[in-house]
Scaffold this active site. Structure first.
Site, PDB file in Angstrom:
ATOM      1  N   HIS A  76       0.935  -1.258  -0.013  1.00  0.00           N
ATOM      2  CA  HIS A  76       0.142  -0.054  -0.031  1.00  0.00           C
ATOM      3  C   HIS A  76       1.005   1.277  -0.097  1.00  0.00           C
ATOM      4  O   HIS A  76       0.496   2.130  -0.774  1.00  0.00           O
ATOM      5  CB  HIS A  76      -0.886  -0.030   1.293  1.00  0.00           C
ATOM      6  CG  HIS A  76      -1.780  -1.090   1.206  1.00  0.00           C
ATOM      7  ND1 HIS A  76      -2.291  -1.500   2.255  1.00  0.00           N
ATOM      8  CD2 HIS A  76      -2.042  -2.160   0.290  1.00  0.00           C
ATOM      9  CE1 HIS A  76      -3.206  -2.709   2.133  1.00  0.00           C
ATOM     10  NE2 HIS A  76      -2.999  -2.878   0.774  1.00  0.00           N
ATOM     11  N   HIS A 232      -9.498  -2.092  -4.468  1.00  0.00           N
ATOM     12  CA  HIS A 232      -8.210  -2.370  -3.771  1.00  0.00           C
ATOM     13  C   HIS A 232      -7.205  -3.195  -4.368  1.00  0.00           C
ATOM     14  O   HIS A 232      -5.975  -3.171  -4.132  1.00  0.00           O
ATOM     15  CB  HIS A 232      -8.657  -3.181  -2.535  1.00  0.00           C
ATOM     16  CG  HIS A 232      -7.495  -3.096  -1.411  1.00  0.00           C
ATOM     17  ND1 HIS A 232      -7.173  -2.162  -0.787  1.00  0.00           N
ATOM     18  CD2 HIS A 232      -6.741  -4.210  -1.283  1.00  0.00           C
ATOM     19  CE1 HIS A 232      -5.987  -2.569  -0.134  1.00  0.00           C
ATOM     20  NE2 HIS A 232      -5.888  -3.657  -0.425  1.00  0.00           N
ATOM     21  N   ASP A 236      -3.393  -2.787  -4.904  1.00  0.00           N
ATOM     22  CA  ASP A 236      -2.450  -3.926  -4.601  1.00  0.00           C
ATOM     23  C   ASP A 236      -1.232  -4.287  -5.640  1.00  0.00           C
ATOM     24  O   ASP A 236      -0.307  -4.189  -5.583  1.00  0.00           O
ATOM     25  CB  ASP A 236      -2.799  -5.347  -4.317  1.00  0.00           C
ATOM     26  CG  ASP A 236      -3.425  -5.382  -2.813  1.00  0.00           C
ATOM     27  OD1 ASP A 236      -3.013  -4.184  -1.868  1.00  0.00           O
ATOM     28  OD2 ASP A 236      -4.263  -6.005  -2.525  1.00  0.00           O
ATOM     29  N   HIS A 259      -1.039 -11.015  -5.209  1.00  0.00           N
ATOM     30  CA  HIS A 259       0.414 -10.764  -4.890  1.00  0.00           C
ATOM     31  C   HIS A 259       1.442 -11.694  -5.526  1.00  0.00           C
ATOM     32  O   HIS A 259       2.446 -11.501  -6.152  1.00  0.00           O
ATOM     33  CB  HIS A 259       0.761 -10.606  -3.373  1.00  0.00           C
ATOM     34  CG  HIS A 259       0.046  -9.621  -2.704  1.00  0.00           C
ATOM     35  ND1 HIS A 259       0.211  -8.104  -3.149  1.00  0.00           N
ATOM     36  CD2 HIS A 259      -0.847  -9.465  -1.717  1.00  0.00           C
ATOM     37  CE1 HIS A 259      -0.760  -7.446  -2.468  1.00  0.00           C
ATOM     38  NE2 HIS A 259      -1.249  -8.274  -1.588  1.00  0.00           N
TER      39      HIS A 259
HETATM   40 ZN   LIG Z   1      -3.664  -4.458   0.033  1.00  0.00          ZN
END
Ligand SMILES: [Zn+2]
Length: 301
Positions: A76, A232, A236, A259
Site C-alpha cells: 500500500h 483495492h 495492490d 500478490h
Molecule cells: Zn492490499
C-alpha cells in the site's frame, strides 16, 4: 521529465496487519538515482531496495527479503509512492512490517502531501515495455504490453453477493490514483479469519483496518465504493509493480491475480531483458496530470 524526491521528512506509526507489531515509518528525501529504498533503522540502517530481486515469500501480502532481513506488507505504501511519481525516497522503518493504518493508501497519500514533492536535476528514467510478457496459472492471468503510458486493467471475480465481477481500468498517475484507488481498503472473508490466524497471520487485523465479508453481507459497512474490492486489488497491483524499480511505460492486464502473480510478472519481466528498454523519453505531459503535487519547480540534487 526530471526525477523527484520528497521535500521534507514525515513520519507515522501503526500496527502491522500480519505480525501485529507496532512500527514507526519515516519517509526521507533521497538523492537522484537512489530509487525507493527501505532502511531497517532497528538493524543498523540495513538497506532493502524495493526491487523485484528482493521479493521474498508472497501470500497474503508482499514481503521483501535481503540477506535474511525481512520486510512485510509493502504494497500500500509503495502504491502511493509509485503513483505519485516519487523516484527517490528512503523509507526508514524500525520493525518488520509496514503499518496497515486504515487498510487503504489514503493515510500514505496524506503523509506524502505533508512531505511535498520536489524535482531533482537528473532526468527520470523509465522502464518501457517493448514486448508482451505474460504469467498464467490456474485460470489466473497477468500480462504486460507495450504502451506509452502506465496503464492498468484489473479484473476480479469473487463468488459473493457484495463482490462478484469488478473491473478497474485507468492510466495511473497521482490524480487518478488519489481519486479512484487510494481510499479502497483491504478486505477478507470472515470464513478465512480462523485459518489465517492459525497460520500466524492477521494478528494486527481489526474491523478498523479491513472490510470483513460475512457469508452474504459485510460485517463493518458501509463500503467507501460499491466496487471497493476491485479498486483495492488494483491498488495492490500497482504497489507490487513498483518493484520493477523504475516508472513503467506499459499496459498491465490482471485477471483474478494476486500478490504471487503480480510479483511473478515483475520477476519475469526483469529477467527478460529483450522485453524492455530504459529510456528518458516520454510523451508530452497532459495538463494538470501530476503537477498539482510538484510544489517546488527546481531544486538541487
Ligand atoms: Zn492490499
Amino acid at each position: 521529465m526530471q526525477q523527484t524526491t520528497i521535500h521534507r521528512p514525515v513520519e507515522t506509526q501503526g500496527v502491522g496487519l500480519h505480525t501485529g507489531v507496532e512500527s514507526k515509518v519515516s519517509l526521507m528525501p533521497a538523492p537522484a538515482d537512489t530509487g525507493i529504498v527501505f532502511r531497517r533503522v532497528d538493524l543498523d540502517q540495513f538497506l532493502i531496495e524495493a526491487h523485484g530481486s528482493n521479493v521474498a515469500r508472497v501470500s497474503y501480502a508482499t514481503s521483501l527479503m535481503k540477506q535474511g532481513v525481512l520486510l512485510s506488507t509493502t504494497e500500500h505504501l509503495l502504491a502511493a509512492i509509485y503513483s505519485c511519481g516519487i523516484d527517490n525516497i528512503f523509507i526508514d522503518i524500525d520493525a518488520i512490517e509496514v503499518p496497515i493504518l486504515d487498510g487503504s493508501a489514503e493515510p500514505w497519500m496524506q503523509l506524502i502531501d505533508a512531505a511535498g514533492i520536489r524535482k531533482l536535476r537528473r532526468k527520470r528514467r523509465y522502464l518501457k515495455v517493448i514486448k508482451p510478457v505474460e504469467v498464467v496459472e490456474d485460470g489466473r492471468r497477468i500480462a504486460i504490453f507495450p504502451c506509452d503510458e502506465f496503464h492498468v486493467r484489473c479484473y476480479v471475480d469473487f463468488p459473493h453477493p457484495q463482490v462478484g465481477q469488478q473491473e478497474v481500468e485507468m492510466v495511473v498517475n497521482a490524480q487518478s490514483f488519489r481519486q479512484v484507488l487510494s481510499r479502497a481498503r483491504t478486505f477478507c472473508f470472515e470464513s478465512d479469519i480462523a485459518p489465517l490466524r492459525s497460520m500466524g497471520l492477521i494478528r494486527g487485523g481489526s474491523l478498523e483496518n479491513a472490510i470483513v465479508l460475512t457469508k452474504d453481507g459485510i460485517m463493518n459497512g458501509p463500503l467507501r465504493f460499491s466496487d471497493e474490492f476491485g479498486r483495492h486489488k488494483a491498488l495492490d497491483l500497482i504497489g507490487d509493480l513498483a518493484l520493477v524499480g523504475l516508472p513503467l511505460l506499459g499496459r498491465v492486464e490482471a485477471r483474478k491475480a494476486g500478490h504471487a502473480l503480480h510479483t511473478q510478472l515483475v520477476s519475469k519481466l526483469l529477467a527478460d531483458t529483450s522485453s524492455w528498454i530504459i529510456t528518458t523519453e516520454e510523451r508530452e505531459p497532459v495538463a494538470g496530470e501530476t503537477t498539482e503535487l510538484l510544489q517546488s519547480p527546481a531544486a538541487a540534487d
